[in-house]
Design a protein around this motif. Structure first.
Motif, mmCIF file in Angstrom:
data_model
loop_
_atom_site.group_PDB
_atom_site.id
_atom_site.type_symbol
_atom_site.label_atom_id
_atom_site.label_comp_id
_atom_site.label_asym_id
_atom_site.label_seq_id
_atom_site.Cartn_x
_atom_site.Cartn_y
_atom_site.Cartn_z
ATOM 1 N N TYR A 34 0.815 -1.217 0.000
ATOM 2 C CA TYR A 34 0.000 0.000 0.000
ATOM 3 C C TYR A 34 0.849 1.268 0.000
ATOM 4 N N VAL A 35 2.064 1.176 0.492
ATOM 5 C CA VAL A 35 2.983 2.318 0.393
ATOM 6 C C VAL A 35 3.288 2.615 -1.075
ATOM 7 N N HIS A 40 2.774 6.035 -6.129
ATOM 8 C CA HIS A 40 2.296 6.127 -7.509
ATOM 9 C C HIS A 40 0.780 6.325 -7.487
ATOM 10 N N LEU A 41 0.346 7.545 -7.232
ATOM 11 C CA LEU A 41 -1.082 7.827 -7.084
ATOM 12 C C LEU A 41 -1.834 7.577 -8.391
ATOM 13 N N GLN A 42 -2.977 6.899 -8.256
ATOM 14 C CA GLN A 42 -3.871 6.654 -9.370
ATOM 15 C C GLN A 42 -5.304 6.857 -8.900
ATOM 16 N N TRP A 43 -6.234 6.897 -9.851
ATOM 17 C CA TRP A 43 -7.647 7.031 -9.498
ATOM 18 C C TRP A 43 -8.183 5.769 -8.844
ATOM 19 N N PRO A 49 -9.628 0.975 -4.009
ATOM 20 C CA PRO A 49 -9.636 2.407 -4.341
ATOM 21 C C PRO A 49 -8.462 3.125 -3.660
ATOM 22 N N PRO A 50 -8.293 4.434 -3.914
ATOM 23 C CA PRO A 50 -7.054 5.116 -3.524
ATOM 24 C C PRO A 50 -7.010 5.763 -2.135
ATOM 25 N N LEU A 55 -4.284 8.667 2.551
ATOM 26 C CA LEU A 55 -4.048 8.722 3.994
ATOM 27 C C LEU A 55 -2.549 8.682 4.293
ATOM 28 N N ILE A 56 -1.831 7.842 3.579
ATOM 29 C CA ILE A 56 -0.373 7.776 3.757
ATOM 30 C C ILE A 56 0.274 9.100 3.359
#
Length: 265
Positions: A34-35, A40-43, A49-50, A55-56
Motif C-alpha cells: 500500500y505504500v 504512484h497515485l492513481q484514481w 480504491p485510492p 491517507l499515507i
C-alpha cells in the motif's frame, strides 16, 4: 462525566500501545504494497480504491517522513477517533455507561484496535467512514418526515458513504443495507428527494473508480468476485479457518458477549 474521563484515559493508553507497536514492528507485506500506492497515485488500483494512498500521503506530509510511525499514523489517529465515535453512538442510544462499555469492546477487538488501528490498510479509513455512516443512519431512521435535519443527514450520508467506498469497495454494502431497511420499515423515505441526491453524491464521489474499471474491464470486481467464488462447492477447511479467524480477529470475549446479548435480546 466519570465515564468520559475513563474514556479519554482508555483512548490515551490504547494510543500509546498502538504507537509502541507501530515503532517496534516492521511493515508487513501488505503495508509495503500500500505504500507503493502512495508512491504512484492513481484514481484506482487493481484491488482497492485510492483512499489508503491518500491517507499515507497525508500523515507522511506527502512522503516527506517515511518511517514506520508516520506511515501508520493515520490508522493510529483514526482508531482513537473511532473509539470516541463508538462511545458517542452508544451513549446516545442508551447512556454513558453503555457508551464506555462499547468503547472497551471496540478497543479490545484485535481487528478494530490493531489490524485497522495500527497497520496501514484500506480497512483503516473504511472503518472510520463506516462508523460515521452508522451514526448518521441512526439519526436518519430515528427522525420524522418533517425533521429539518433529515435532509442534511441524508446528504451527509451520501458524502461519507462515497468516501467509505473510496476506501474499500465493500462500503457499497452500507447503501444495500440502508436500501433494504427503507423497503422494509421506512418507505416514506422513497418520497424524499434528498435520498436520491444522496445516491447521486455517492456516485459522483466514486466515479473515478467506476471510470477506471470501465477502462480496465472491471478488473477490481472480477478480482474480488473470484476470491469468493463457490462454484466448486464449500471447502470445509477454508470455511472453518475463516469462521474461527473471524472470532479471533474480533476477540473471543467480544464475540461471546455480542452473541449472548443478541440471544438475550
Amino acid at each position: 462525566m466519570i465515564e468520559k474521563h475513563k474514556l479519554f484515559l482508555l483512548i490515551l493508553i490504547a494510543t500509546l500501545v498502538r504507537g509502541i507497536i507501530a515503532i517496534t514492528t516492521g511493515l508487513g507485506n501488505d503495508e509495503v504494497y500500500y505504500v507503493t500506492y502512495a508512491q504512484h497515485l492513481q484514481w484506482n488500483y487493481f484491488d482497492h480504491p485510492p483512499m489508503v494512498a491518500l491517507l499515507i500521503r497525508l500523515t507522511t506530509l506527502n512522503l516527506f517522513f517515511t518511517n514506520d510511525l508516520f506511515i501508520r499514523l493515520g490508522p493510529i489517529i483514526l482508531a482513537g477517533v473511532n473509539t470516541y465515535l463508538i462511545y458517542t453512538i452508544c451513549k446516545n442510544i442508551k447512556n454513558e455507561k453503555a457508551g464506555f462499555i462499547a468503547a472497551l469492546l471496540f478497543s479490545g477487538s484485535f481487528y478494530s484496535s490493531i489490524i485497522a488501528g495500527v497497520f496501514i490498510m484500506p480497512d483503516s479509513p473504511q472503518l472510520f467512514f463506516w462508523i460515521i455512516c452508522v451514526s448518521l443512519l441512526i439519526k436518519i431512521v430515528s427522525t420524522t418526515k418533517t425533521d429539518t435535519h433529515l435532509k442534511y443527514n441524508l446528504l451527509l450520508f451520501g458524502l461519507v458513504a462515497g468516501l467509505c467506498i473510496m476506501s474499500k469497495i465493500h462500503g457499497i454494502f452500507l447503501w444495500f443495507g440502508f436500501g433494504l431497511y427503507i423497503l422494509c420499515y421506512k418507505r416514506v423515505l422513497l418520497a424524499n428527494k434528498y435520498l436520491y441526491l444522496a445516491v447521486l453524491i455517492t456516485i459522483l464521489i466514486i466515479s473515478p473508480v467506476l471510470i477506471w474499471n470501465i477502462n480496465n474491464h472491471f478488473i477490481t470486481y472480477t478480482f474480488h468476485s473470484n476470491r469468493v467464488s463457490i462454484n466448486n462447492g464449500i471447502n470445509p477447511s477454508s470455511f472453518f479457518r475463516e469462521f474461527f479467524g473471524g472470532i479471533f480477529y474480533n476477540n473471543p470475549i467480544n464475540y461471546f458477549l455480542i452473541f449472548t446479548s443478541i440471544i438475550a435480546l
